[in-house]
Scaffold this motif. Sequence first.
Motif, short mmCIF file in Angstrom:
data_model
loop_
_atom_site.label_atom_id
_atom_site.label_comp_id
_atom_site.label_asym_id
_atom_site.label_seq_id
_atom_site.Cartn_x
_atom_site.Cartn_y
_atom_site.Cartn_z
N ILE A 205 51.97 84.31 -62.41
CA ILE A 205 53.35 83.91 -62.12
C ILE A 205 54.27 85.11 -61.90
O ILE A 205 55.49 84.96 -61.85
N ASP A 206 53.71 86.29 -61.76
CA ASP A 206 54.47 87.46 -61.31
C ASP A 206 55.03 87.12 -59.92
O ASP A 206 54.40 86.37 -59.17
N VAL A 207 56.18 87.67 -59.57
CA VAL A 207 56.79 87.35 -58.26
C VAL A 207 55.96 87.90 -57.09
O VAL A 207 56.10 87.47 -55.95
N HIS A 208 55.06 88.85 -57.41
CA HIS A 208 54.20 89.43 -56.37
C HIS A 208 52.83 88.75 -56.33
O HIS A 208 52.38 88.21 -57.34
N HIS A 209 52.20 88.83 -55.17
CA HIS A 209 50.85 88.25 -55.01
C HIS A 209 49.82 89.03 -55.83
O HIS A 209 49.80 90.26 -55.77
N ALA B 87 57.28 89.19 -65.42
CA ALA B 87 58.63 88.69 -65.66
C ALA B 87 59.58 89.04 -64.51
O ALA B 87 60.79 88.83 -64.60
N ASP B 88 59.02 89.54 -63.41
CA ASP B 88 59.87 89.82 -62.24
C ASP B 88 60.13 88.55 -61.43
O ASP B 88 60.85 88.59 -60.43
N SER B 89 59.58 87.41 -61.88
CA SER B 89 59.92 86.14 -61.24
C SER B 89 61.21 85.56 -61.84
O SER B 89 61.70 84.53 -61.37
N GLY C 46 52.77 92.15 -66.89
CA GLY C 46 52.73 92.42 -65.45
C GLY C 46 54.06 93.06 -65.06
O GLY C 46 54.59 93.88 -65.81
N GLY C 47 54.61 92.64 -63.92
CA GLY C 47 55.89 93.19 -63.48
C GLY C 47 57.03 92.71 -64.36
O GLY C 47 56.85 91.91 -65.28
N GLY C 48 58.23 93.21 -64.04
CA GLY C 48 59.42 92.88 -64.82
C GLY C 48 60.29 94.12 -64.87
O GLY C 48 59.92 95.09 -65.54
ZN ZN Z 1 55.45 91.95 -59.64
#
Ligand code: ZN
Length: 408
Positions: free
Chosen positions: A197-201, A294-296, A331-333
Amino acid sequence: SNGITRPKGHKVSFHYNSGVEDMHFGKTHPMKPWRLTLTKHLVLGYGLQYAMDTYVAMPASEEQVRAFHDPDYVDFLKAVSPQTFETLCKVPRYQRFIPPKHEGDTVDLGPFNLSTSPGADCPVFDGMSEYLFLYTGATLAATNQLLTGQSDIAINWSGGLHHAHKSEASGFCYINDIVLAIIDLLHLYPRVLYIDIDVHHGDGVEEAFQRQPRVMTLSYHRYGPYDETGHKFFPGTGDLADTGLKGTIGEHFALNVPIPSGIDDRQYKYLFESITARAIDAYKPKAIVLQCGADSLGGDRLGQFNINIKQHGECVSFVKKQGLPLLILGGGGYTARNVARAWCHETALATDNGSQLPDRIPLDLVPRPQAFTGRAHGDGLLFPKFQRDHKNDCVEAELEYMVKRLEW
Ligand code: ZN
Ligand code: V1S
Ligand code: CA
């Protein structure tokens, strides 16, 4: 006394090594390991350590990392530092990994897409090698905890680095701890579902298992034109039509849900729950790995969605409800306060303490009170007004279309 209790009926473990915190990717780089310090303080501030088993992770061994990565890449990662980079670049066996220079490239890339130029996606920084093997070690310890039946849910917020390839760093990711975890899970479980569910693929994980029917990858991500100049949103892959490597037995075992900017809680919930439920129903996985980038979240420095912490957490609850062995990764964020709020809230959900967190931490439990004055969970206004709020260009019909296309 703080109301935090151990969950009944399942065991949760938390894997972490504070050695990952003191890293600096560079002045302007958006990845701030400091967000992990914030998360840890928030988790401890609320007393969530009393609801789970906490483990200090050991670094992964080179041999463990070689289960997926190229041995030359692993040797390079182990030896590299800003001081050794230049010398290592001259070693003949690493030369074949230097990417060709593209027109308009602003940074000089060394072997494996690594660089010491400022502004690089995957810089070589002080302590980098320790950092990489520590976040990977925490993921592998969490995985082992599931494999030995000692935990039903195992958490590592410092992991989830989904872009790393076999012999190339990409998008702030160097070692693909997720791929390594799934390889281990496959020793016991016949089918593993990976949800991202990270905003990136989640391109690195998808690619690693694109020929493999025993792993289904399912990524929700921003996809489509990035800006007025027509740049694609990173990494530019993950089209709806991308379903695994055609002509191999892995075809149809990758699912991608490309999403326009500005998607809100209601729309995301609809997409996430209908598609995830359908995937689980059809695939019948025996274990699940959930990457919780968490970048989503709305207000993220790099992301373009408008999801609140409450909905982000509902994805975790939805997956947990399936009752399968579950590996939860970060993950991201890039808006650190929101990352910490989300991951602390999700730690609470994993331990059935989701409704036990007051908006403000009891003061006697706060290690650094000034850092946490915001809301930790729930609804309402979570994101300060000054942060950008992406225009919602989702069309209801388009969402409906995606759900239909993904039915099989
Ligand atoms: Zn990301
Ligand atoms: N979006 C974005 C973005 N921003 C940066 C960046 C900005 C400042 C720096 F000093 C260094 C890098 N890079 C990117 C993206 C990579 C996003 C990675 C997301 C990772 C994850 O959340 O999914 C998992 C942890 N990179 C690009 O857009 C590539 C470029 C195309 C532009 C930036 N330059 C540095 C490289 C080429
Ligand atoms: Ca994703």
